[in-house]
Design a protein around this motif. Structure first.
Motif, PDB file in Angstrom:
ATOM      1  N   HIS A   1       7.580  14.278  -2.286  1.00 26.88           N
ATOM      2  CA  HIS A   1       6.732  13.273  -2.928  1.00 26.88           C
ATOM      3  C   HIS A   1       7.028  11.915  -2.293  1.00 26.88           C
ATOM      4  CE1 HIS A   1       4.450  11.219  -5.955  1.00 26.88           C
ATOM      5  NE2 HIS A   1       5.508  10.576  -6.409  1.00 26.88           N
ATOM      6  N   LEU A   2       5.978  11.179  -1.919  1.00 20.71           N
ATOM      7  CA  LEU A   2       6.137   9.854  -1.304  1.00 20.71           C
ATOM      8  C   LEU A   2       5.550   8.783  -2.224  1.00 20.71           C
ATOM      9  CD1 LEU A   2       5.061  10.596   2.391  1.00 20.71           C
ATOM     10  CD2 LEU A   2       7.366  10.485   1.443  1.00 20.71           C
ATOM     11  N   PRO A   3       6.311   8.318  -3.213  1.00 19.68           N
ATOM     12  CA  PRO A   3       5.785   7.339  -4.165  1.00 19.68           C
ATOM     13  C   PRO A   3       5.903   5.882  -3.710  1.00 19.68           C
ATOM     14  CG  PRO A   3       7.983   7.954  -4.813  1.00 19.68           C
ATOM     15  CD  PRO A   3       7.639   8.779  -3.589  1.00 19.68           C
ATOM     16  N   SER A   4       6.626   5.617  -2.627  1.00 20.70           N
ATOM     17  CA  SER A   4       6.924   4.242  -2.251  1.00 20.70           C
ATOM     18  C   SER A   4       5.697   3.475  -1.770  1.00 20.70           C
ATOM     19  CB  SER A   4       8.005   4.211  -1.164  1.00 20.70           C
ATOM     20  OG  SER A   4       7.521   4.838   0.001  1.00 20.70           O
ATOM     21  N   ARG A   5       5.843   2.174  -1.763  1.00 23.09           N
ATOM     22  CA  ARG A   5       4.823   1.253  -1.251  1.00 23.09           C
ATOM     23  C   ARG A   5       5.383   0.557  -0.022  1.00 23.09           C
ATOM     24  NH1 ARG A   5      -0.225   1.291  -3.889  1.00 23.09           N
ATOM     25  NH2 ARG A   5       0.135   2.394  -5.837  1.00 23.09           N
ATOM     26  N   ALA A   6       4.512   0.260   0.917  1.00 20.37           N
ATOM     27  CA  ALA A   6       4.945  -0.371   2.161  1.00 20.37           C
ATOM     28  C   ALA A   6       5.536  -1.751   1.885  1.00 20.37           C
ATOM     29  CB  ALA A   6       3.758  -0.491   3.122  1.00 20.37           C
TER      30      ALA A   6
ATOM     31  N   ARG B   1       0.911  11.597   2.935  1.00 15.78           N
ATOM     32  CA  ARG B   1       1.278  12.049   1.584  1.00 15.78           C
ATOM     33  C   ARG B   1       0.915  13.513   1.400  1.00 15.78           C
ATOM     34  NH1 ARG B   1      -1.437   7.283  -0.107  1.00 15.78           N
ATOM     35  NH2 ARG B   1      -2.864   8.577  -1.314  1.00 15.78           N
ATOM     36  N   GLU B   2      -0.260  13.919   1.879  1.00 14.09           N
ATOM     37  CA  GLU B   2      -0.675  15.321   1.774  1.00 14.09           C
ATOM     38  C   GLU B   2       0.239  16.236   2.577  1.00 14.09           C
ATOM     39  OE1 GLU B   2      -4.804  15.582   2.888  1.00 14.09           O
ATOM     40  OE2 GLU B   2      -5.406  14.171   1.317  1.00 14.09           O
ATOM     41  N   THR B   3       0.592  15.807   3.778  1.00 15.21           N
ATOM     42  CA  THR B   3       1.496  16.605   4.613  1.00 15.21           C
ATOM     43  C   THR B   3       2.852  16.750   3.933  1.00 15.21           C
ATOM     44  OG1 THR B   3       0.383  15.894   6.638  1.00 15.21           O
ATOM     45  CG2 THR B   3       2.632  16.754   6.869  1.00 15.21           C
ATOM     46  N   ALA B   4       3.395  15.650   3.470  1.00 12.72           N
ATOM     47  CA  ALA B   4       4.691  15.691   2.788  1.00 12.72           C
ATOM     48  C   ALA B   4       4.607  16.582   1.548  1.00 12.72           C
ATOM     49  CB  ALA B   4       5.127  14.278   2.414  1.00 12.72           C
ATOM     50  N   GLN B   5       3.549  16.419   0.764  1.00 10.45           N
ATOM     51  CA  GLN B   5       3.388  17.214  -0.457  1.00 10.45           C
ATOM     52  C   GLN B   5       3.336  18.707  -0.139  1.00 10.45           C
ATOM     53  OE1 GLN B   5       3.450  15.753  -3.567  1.00 10.45           O
ATOM     54  NE2 GLN B   5       3.690  17.837  -4.278  1.00 10.45           N
TER      55      GLN B   5
ATOM     56  N   GLU C   1       0.833  -1.205   0.000  1.00 11.88           N
ATOM     57  CA  GLU C   1       0.000   0.000   0.000  1.00 11.88           C
ATOM     58  C   GLU C   1       0.867   1.255   0.000  1.00 11.88           C
ATOM     59  OE1 GLU C   1      -2.770  -0.077   3.268  1.00 11.88           O
ATOM     60  OE2 GLU C   1      -3.374  -2.130   2.838  1.00 11.88           O
ATOM     61  N   PRO C   2       0.328   2.360  -0.546  1.00 12.92           N
ATOM     62  CA  PRO C   2       1.059   3.632  -0.455  1.00 12.92           C
ATOM     63  C   PRO C   2       0.987   4.162   0.973  1.00 12.92           C
ATOM     64  CG  PRO C   2      -1.089   3.980  -1.459  1.00 12.92           C
ATOM     65  CD  PRO C   2      -0.937   2.486  -1.268  1.00 12.92           C
ATOM     66  N   ALA C   3       1.768   5.179   1.259  1.00 13.69           N
ATOM     67  CA  ALA C   3       1.710   5.839   2.569  1.00 13.69           C
ATOM     68  C   ALA C   3       0.303   6.370   2.797  1.00 13.69           C
ATOM     69  CB  ALA C   3       2.725   6.976   2.622  1.00 13.69           C
ATOM     70  N   ASP C   4      -0.063   6.509   4.054  1.00 16.25           N
ATOM     71  CA  ASP C   4      -1.353   7.076   4.437  1.00 16.25           C
ATOM     72  C   ASP C   4      -1.582   8.383   3.668  1.00 16.25           C
ATOM     73  OD1 ASP C   4      -3.000   9.013   6.231  1.00 16.25           O
ATOM     74  OD2 ASP C   4      -3.362   7.043   7.139  1.00 16.25           O
ATOM     75  N   SER C   5      -2.789   8.583   3.176  1.00 15.63           N
ATOM     76  CA  SER C   5      -3.083   9.772   2.365  1.00 15.63           C
ATOM     77  C   SER C   5      -2.807  11.059   3.132  1.00 15.63           C
ATOM     78  CB  SER C   5      -4.521   9.745   1.863  1.00 15.63           C
ATOM     79  OG  SER C   5      -5.429   9.776   2.951  1.00 15.63           O
ATOM     80  N   ARG C   6      -3.022  11.055   4.444  1.00 14.03           N
ATOM     81  CA  ARG C   6      -2.754  12.261   5.234  1.00 14.03           C
ATOM     82  C   ARG C   6      -1.256  12.541   5.312  1.00 14.03           C
ATOM     83  NH1 ARG C   6      -5.979   9.975  10.217  1.00 14.03           N
ATOM     84  NH2 ARG C   6      -4.908   8.174   9.331  1.00 14.03           N
TER      85      ARG C   6
ATOM     86  N   ARG D   1      -4.947  15.560  11.396  1.00 11.80           N
ATOM     87  CA  ARG D   1      -3.887  15.950  10.464  1.00 11.80           C
ATOM     88  C   ARG D   1      -2.698  16.608  11.156  1.00 11.80           C
ATOM     89  NH1 ARG D   1      -5.360  15.020   5.360  1.00 11.80           N
ATOM     90  NH2 ARG D   1      -7.568  14.929   4.871  1.00 11.80           N
ATOM     91  N   ASP D   2      -2.932  17.266  12.278  1.00 16.86           N
ATOM     92  CA  ASP D   2      -1.823  17.911  12.987  1.00 16.86           C
ATOM     93  C   ASP D   2      -0.800  16.887  13.468  1.00 16.86           C
ATOM     94  OD1 ASP D   2      -3.716  16.957  14.836  1.00 16.86           O
ATOM     95  OD2 ASP D   2      -3.174  18.460  16.325  1.00 16.86           O
ATOM     96  N   GLY D   3      -1.227  15.669  13.735  1.00 14.70           N
ATOM     97  CA  GLY D   3      -0.303  14.610  14.134  1.00 14.70           C
ATOM     98  C   GLY D   3       0.668  14.259  13.019  1.00 14.70           C
ATOM     99  N   PHE D   4       0.200  14.317  11.772  1.00 15.09           N
ATOM    100  CA  PHE D   4       1.062  14.028  10.635  1.00 15.09           C
ATOM    101  C   PHE D   4       2.081  15.146  10.435  1.00 15.09           C
ATOM    102  CE2 PHE D   4      -2.447  11.194  10.103  1.00 15.09           C
ATOM    103  CZ  PHE D   4      -1.853  10.037   9.632  1.00 15.09           C
ATOM    104  N   GLU D   5       1.651  16.375  10.667  1.00 18.37           N
ATOM    105  CA  GLU D   5       2.593  17.503  10.594  1.00 18.37           C
ATOM    106  C   GLU D   5       3.644  17.372  11.695  1.00 18.37           C
ATOM    107  OE1 GLU D   5       4.639  20.763   9.383  1.00 18.37           O
ATOM    108  OE2 GLU D   5       2.984  19.837   8.284  1.00 18.37           O
TER     109      GLU D   5
END
Length: 145
Positions: free
Chosen positions: A51-56, A42-46, A35-40, A118-122
């Motif tokens: 860019h987080l293209p990797s798969r787990a 990926r959004e935080t990184a973006q 699976e890709p990284a959690d969408s939240r 989302r603040d946890g991802f930041e």
């Protein structure tokens, strides 16, 4: 590094030393393999231009031979990796907690933001940014490049 590099590859490229590194990420549990990284995340990184293209993928004993450093994000992953290190194959990897490189290490664990907002991802992004910056600084000093 493995089990925890989020910011590292971008920082390495920005410093023009990408040819000296192989960076990967893996977990010690196989819950999200493929699976890709959690969408939240990926959004935080973006939002920071990453860019987080990797798969787990699951961390395997051979990773201890493949990498020089393995940086687990929390004590549970650290202990899981240490158990793998008991295998007969000699390990070349230095297993060091990610937050050992964080100037503000808190309890030493990178918190799991999965069940929070989302603040946890930041917060995790900022922890990894600080930790990777210090790790890279120490690696450059150790290998003198």
């Amino acid at each position: 590094c493995s089990t925890g590099c989020l910011i590292g590859p971008q920082q390495i490229e920005e410093q023009g030393i990408a040819d000296r590194f192989e960076v990967d990420s893996a977990g010690t549990a196989g819950y999200h393999v493929g699976e890709p990284a959690d969408s939240r995340m990926r959004e935080t990184a973006q939002s920071h231009g990453v860019h987080l293209p990797s798969r787990a993928r699951k961390f395997i004993a051979e990773d201890l031979e493949r990498f020089d450093y393995v940086l687990p994000m929390d004590r549970s992953n650290y202990e899981n990796i240490q158990r793998l290190n008991l295998l007969p194959a000699a390990s070349r990897a230095k297993v060091v907690m990610m937050r050992d490189y964080d100037p503000n290490p808190g309890d030493g664990n990178v918190p799991d933001p999965y069940y929070g907002g989302r603040d946890g991802f930041e917060n995790v992004y900022q922890i990894l940014l600080r930790s990777n910056q210090e790790f890279l600084k120490q690696i450059r000093e150790e290998y003198q490049f």
